[in-house]
Design a protein around this motif. Sequence first.
Motif, PDB file in Angstrom:
ATOM      1  N   ILE A 212      43.168 103.569  59.597  1.00 49.18           N
ATOM      2  CA  ILE A 212      42.117 103.675  60.610  1.00 49.18           C
ATOM      3  C   ILE A 212      40.853 104.232  59.971  1.00 49.18           C
ATOM      4  CG2 ILE A 212      41.457 104.778  62.787  1.00 49.18           C
ATOM      5  CD1 ILE A 212      44.425 104.826  63.537  1.00 49.18           C
ATOM      6  N   VAL A 213      39.738 103.573  60.198  1.00 48.68           N
ATOM      7  CA  VAL A 213      38.438 104.021  59.714  1.00 48.68           C
ATOM      8  C   VAL A 213      37.751 104.785  60.835  1.00 48.68           C
ATOM      9  CG1 VAL A 213      36.198 103.314  58.798  1.00 48.68           C
ATOM     10  CG2 VAL A 213      38.273 102.071  58.128  1.00 48.68           C
ATOM     11  N   PRO A 219      37.310 106.502  66.140  1.00 50.30           N
ATOM     12  CA  PRO A 219      37.812 105.368  65.343  1.00 50.30           C
ATOM     13  C   PRO A 219      36.940 104.142  65.581  1.00 50.30           C
ATOM     14  CG  PRO A 219      39.188 105.694  67.279  1.00 50.30           C
ATOM     15  CD  PRO A 219      38.185 106.816  67.281  1.00 50.30           C
ATOM     16  N   VAL A 220      36.628 103.445  64.496  1.00 53.79           N
ATOM     17  CA  VAL A 220      35.801 102.237  64.627  1.00 53.79           C
ATOM     18  C   VAL A 220      36.529 100.995  64.132  1.00 53.79           C
ATOM     19  CG1 VAL A 220      33.629 103.489  64.501  1.00 53.79           C
ATOM     20  CG2 VAL A 220      34.707 102.689  62.404  1.00 53.79           C
ATOM     21  N   GLU A 221      37.590 101.164  63.327  1.00 55.36           N
ATOM     22  CA  GLU A 221      38.375 100.022  62.865  1.00 55.36           C
ATOM     23  C   GLU A 221      39.823 100.452  62.717  1.00 55.36           C
ATOM     24  OE1 GLU A 221      35.414  97.230  60.161  1.00 55.36           O
ATOM     25  OE2 GLU A 221      36.625  98.756  59.166  1.00 55.36           O
ATOM     26  N   ILE A 222      40.739  99.544  62.982  1.00 52.74           N
ATOM     27  CA  ILE A 222      42.148  99.773  62.715  1.00 52.74           C
ATOM     28  C   ILE A 222      42.699  98.561  61.962  1.00 52.74           C
ATOM     29  CG2 ILE A 222      42.781  98.874  65.021  1.00 52.74           C
ATOM     30  CD1 ILE A 222      45.261 100.730  64.843  1.00 52.74           C
ATOM     31  N   TYR A 223      43.471  98.833  60.928  1.00 48.57           N
ATOM     32  CA  TYR A 223      44.137  97.813  60.129  1.00 48.57           C
ATOM     33  C   TYR A 223      45.638  98.038  60.244  1.00 48.57           C
ATOM     34  CZ  TYR A 223      39.569  96.995  58.021  1.00 48.57           C
ATOM     35  OH  TYR A 223      38.244  96.709  57.816  1.00 48.57           O
ATOM     36  N   LEU A 224      46.401  96.958  60.293  1.00 47.27           N
ATOM     37  CA  LEU A 224      47.852  97.078  60.359  1.00 47.27           C
ATOM     38  C   LEU A 224      48.488  95.810  59.804  1.00 47.27           C
ATOM     39  CD1 LEU A 224      48.937  95.248  63.054  1.00 47.27           C
ATOM     40  CD2 LEU A 224      47.643  97.048  64.188  1.00 47.27           C
ATOM     41  N   THR A 225      49.805  95.861  59.652  1.00 49.48           N
ATOM     42  CA  THR A 225      50.572  94.719  59.153  1.00 49.48           C
ATOM     43  C   THR A 225      51.376  94.135  60.293  1.00 49.48           C
ATOM     44  OG1 THR A 225      50.757  95.699  56.955  1.00 49.48           O
ATOM     45  CG2 THR A 225      52.333  93.985  57.522  1.00 49.48           C
ATOM     46  N   TYR A 243      43.196  93.312  61.758  1.00 48.71           N
ATOM     47  CA  TYR A 243      42.268  94.397  62.039  1.00 48.71           C
ATOM     48  C   TYR A 243      41.602  94.174  63.386  1.00 48.71           C
ATOM     49  CZ  TYR A 243      38.153  91.478  61.186  1.00 48.71           C
ATOM     50  OH  TYR A 243      37.190  90.510  61.266  1.00 48.71           O
ATOM     51  N   ALA A 244      41.121  95.240  63.953  1.00 42.19           N
ATOM     52  CA  ALA A 244      40.313  95.188  65.169  1.00 42.19           C
ATOM     53  C   ALA A 244      39.148  96.147  64.993  1.00 42.19           C
ATOM     54  CB  ALA A 244      41.132  95.550  66.390  1.00 42.19           C
ATOM     55  N   ARG A 245      37.993  95.811  65.576  1.00 41.89           N
ATOM     56  CA  ARG A 245      36.800  96.634  65.459  1.00 41.89           C
ATOM     57  C   ARG A 245      36.346  97.111  66.833  1.00 41.89           C
ATOM     58  NH1 ARG A 245      33.232  92.881  61.292  1.00 41.89           N
ATOM     59  NH2 ARG A 245      34.532  93.247  59.438  1.00 41.89           N
ATOM     60  N   MET A 268      50.598  96.431  54.035  1.00 45.36           N
ATOM     61  CA  MET A 268      50.448  97.816  53.611  1.00 45.36           C
ATOM     62  C   MET A 268      49.018  98.135  53.187  1.00 45.36           C
ATOM     63  SD  MET A 268      53.944  98.399  51.445  1.00 45.36           S
ATOM     64  CE  MET A 268      55.552  98.177  52.187  1.00 45.36           C
ATOM     65  N   ALA A 269      48.051  97.727  53.961  1.00 43.99           N
ATOM     66  CA  ALA A 269      46.646  97.940  53.599  1.00 43.99           C
ATOM     67  C   ALA A 269      46.273  99.405  53.766  1.00 43.99           C
ATOM     68  CB  ALA A 269      45.741  97.071  54.467  1.00 43.99           C
ATOM     69  N   TYR A 270      45.536  99.916  52.780  1.00 49.15           N
ATOM     70  CA  TYR A 270      44.867 101.210  52.922  1.00 49.15           C
ATOM     71  C   TYR A 270      43.376 100.966  52.719  1.00 49.15           C
ATOM     72  CZ  TYR A 270      42.905 105.767  52.207  1.00 49.15           C
ATOM     73  OH  TYR A 270      42.099 106.867  52.320  1.00 49.15           O
ATOM     74  N   VAL A 271      42.574 101.297  53.731  1.00 51.39           N
ATOM     75  CA  VAL A 271      41.126 101.123  53.671  1.00 51.39           C
ATOM     76  C   VAL A 271      40.494 102.505  53.518  1.00 51.39           C
ATOM     77  CG1 VAL A 271      39.090 100.260  54.871  1.00 51.39           C
ATOM     78  CG2 VAL A 271      41.272  99.065  55.099  1.00 51.39           C
ATOM     79  N   THR A 272      39.599 102.633  52.556  1.00 48.99           N
ATOM     80  CA  THR A 272      38.970 103.929  52.284  1.00 48.99           C
ATOM     81  C   THR A 272      38.132 104.367  53.479  1.00 48.99           C
ATOM     82  OG1 THR A 272      37.137 102.791  51.187  1.00 48.99           O
ATOM     83  CG2 THR A 272      38.944 103.583  49.794  1.00 48.99           C
ATOM     84  N   PRO A 273      37.894 105.672  53.638  1.00 53.01           N
ATOM     85  CA  PRO A 273      37.190 106.175  54.826  1.00 53.01           C
ATOM     86  C   PRO A 273      35.821 105.556  55.050  1.00 53.01           C
ATOM     87  CG  PRO A 273      38.251 107.994  53.680  1.00 53.01           C
ATOM     88  CD  PRO A 273      38.411 106.788  52.804  1.00 53.01           C
ATOM     89  N   ASP A 274      35.139 105.106  53.980  1.00 54.24           N
ATOM     90  CA  ASP A 274      33.831 104.475  54.163  1.00 54.24           C
ATOM     91  C   ASP A 274      33.938 103.007  54.549  1.00 54.24           C
ATOM     92  OD1 ASP A 274      34.692 103.333  51.799  1.00 54.24           O
ATOM     93  OD2 ASP A 274      33.128 104.242  50.546  1.00 54.24           O
ATOM     94  N   GLY A 275      35.152 102.472  54.612  1.00 51.31           N
ATOM     95  CA  GLY A 275      35.367 101.087  55.016  1.00 51.31           C
ATOM     96  C   GLY A 275      34.988 100.056  53.977  1.00 51.31           C
TER      97      GLY A 275
END
Length: 733
Positions: A212-213, A219-225, A243-245, A268-275
């Motif tokens: 989650i970013v 929260p502004v973005e969520i990524y999942l598998t 993902y959803a924004r 298994m995505a990991y997105v850095t805090p800056d997106g």
Amino acid sequence: MLLPVDSRSAPVNNKPPATQTKKPVKKPEKKPVKKPAKPPATQKTPVKQTPTVTKPTAKKPEAAETLPGKTEKPVEAEKAPDSTKPVEKEPDTAKPVDTVIEPDSILADDEPANQMVLNHPWDDYAPLPLLHERFLVFQSARPGSTEGHDLWYSHNANYRDRTGRPQWSVPLPFAFPLIGNPSDTMQVQKPAENPPGQFSVNSDGFEGHPSIVMVGSKPVEIYLTSRRAEGGRQGYAGLNIYYARYRNNRWSELMHINEINGDYDDRMAYVTPDGKRMFFVSNRPGGYGGDDIYYTERDMRTGLWASPINLGPLVNGPDDEITPFLTANGQKLVFSSNRKGGLGGFDIYISHWNGLEFEMPLNAGRPFNSERDDEAFKLTDDGMWGYFSSDRRHTDAKGRFDIYRVAVPTELIESVKLTLTGRILDASSRLPLGMDATIHIDFELMTKVITSKRRVKNDGETIENNFTTDLYTGRSYRLRISAPGYQPYQTVLDYRGVIPAGRKDERIFYLEPIRKEATYERRLAGIVVDDATGLPLPGSTITKREADGTAVPLDVNAEGRFAVPVRNDERFAIMASSPGYVSQEQSFTETKELKEIVIRLKAGKDTNPCEAGDPQCIGNERIYFDLNSAVIKESEMKKLRAIARIMQSNTGIRIEIQGHTDLTYRGPETKSHTYNQKLSLDRANAVKQRLIELGIAADRLIVRGYSYDRPLIPVKDAVKGAINRRVEFKKID
């Protein structure tokens, strides 16, 4: 707040509620299941062996019902219980087999703590702490309003206490918003199941590995598998990253990332805090093993992700690398791998970024790794705590993959900037220093030099003397402060350990005024010796060079000793030379702690100091004799010939020939000194006679015998004391 369930009191045959739709799994064994060399192309969510349970119905295709990431042989299911009633738990004080602790695995205070309130007999995986541990989002296979693996979350009532234990609420199915009430403008995914305005991503299929970013606390973005079949989602044949924004006060539909996903398993995505950056796992062709870690960056103008890049053979290997996580400063990549050389199945590894690439990963070791699987490690925002999932044997384990919390390992402590502010005061008056001070801050080979700043009144009185500088955590600095008229001050600034970003270190430094002592003068003792043997060199020349360059010659006696006239705090140098030796100069500062000056000269290339013809060498020369003998050995004649040549060239030189003995006389004690006195005179006379034969007049030679009264080494051993059986020379003015 509900009290956590103590899994140690749970019965062995404890079954999940009958509403859970799961495939039967193996009965417990004492050893973990051996991992396949290459997992199937499904989502990695390992399964820990637990007691066999039964499903009442099967709503999904079999491929969707299997626990992703594991290959297990089919086992016969037990008879299904009545699906209309909850499963009863018979009282039983026995521990589940998988929670038995081995005799040598005594839990220490700093070992990972099972988060019992969060965990369930089914898998609890991929923990994601948010907002300094205020919330924890994770993946779980527990029963809920939807089937399969879903996202859940819990709230920590004790999140403000960063050193205490969390107080987790009973987990709920994940949905935004985490804070506050739903907005009527939020996207409603399932109006029949969710409150108005609530956003949920769960379905009857698989949802896992959240990332989650956040912008601030929102929260502004969520990524999942997930898979494309679940919830009517688009995507490719394998597992996909979705993902959803959150834009314009509403959440978008879940969308798969077309530029990343393919007909393989991308997950298994990991997105850095800056997106801007994403690390994920894929088993696509062209990798180095089964599952590899890939990296991609996003164009922040278009929102599109670049073509993924494999992290290469240092990170990825012939086995599997999963669950990547990048620390806040981007310097360390944390992931799990079942590569050879680990402690168990999947172990946690750490790879350091050296500016060009991620280096060879290092195993995090115990207590972070165990004999089983340890995966999905992540840090809290402030870097103080780590969360991961493990199916390790633990007294509080619920039976499958559980979530654990652990103090951050030293290898993962982030270096962040902090501000040091110092006030400099006079230690006597406790007032600000009336002059600027110089501050040196040393770290390894680097030194930062700054000057304090004074603030004064109109009348010139100093009202402040401060300095401010930025330093970094994870380091130990040496701070030195100096100012005219004050004693130098130094201390150590130890910023190692976990220190949150943005902290200030405010200190007061007191400088002691220099109190001048009464002046004094004294004579400081010194000696010049052979560096190899430690024997005195009486033929040496010693000169004191004062601070203004004045040279003061010093007398050297027959024992190689000299005296240096000094004053308190005086700085001076001693220059020493001796025939046959390498000259040297040493600098000193007079203090009361300076007791003696010892000058050690190294022998030159010529082992005979008188070969060069310098008259000063005569005082350094020695003729050695055998035990109880006054006969000059042929090997010593070379020295006498050199002395004779010097005396022939310098006709004004007269010398005293001094005979000595050792302490090994074996006769009566009362006759010992008399015997050795005669022997020492015999040796001196033998040398005198040879010099006369070499052309030196007898009136230039004086003979003295000293028995054993002047030993170079005061020992009675004939071997160690051989150096005492000698003749020495002293020039007579």
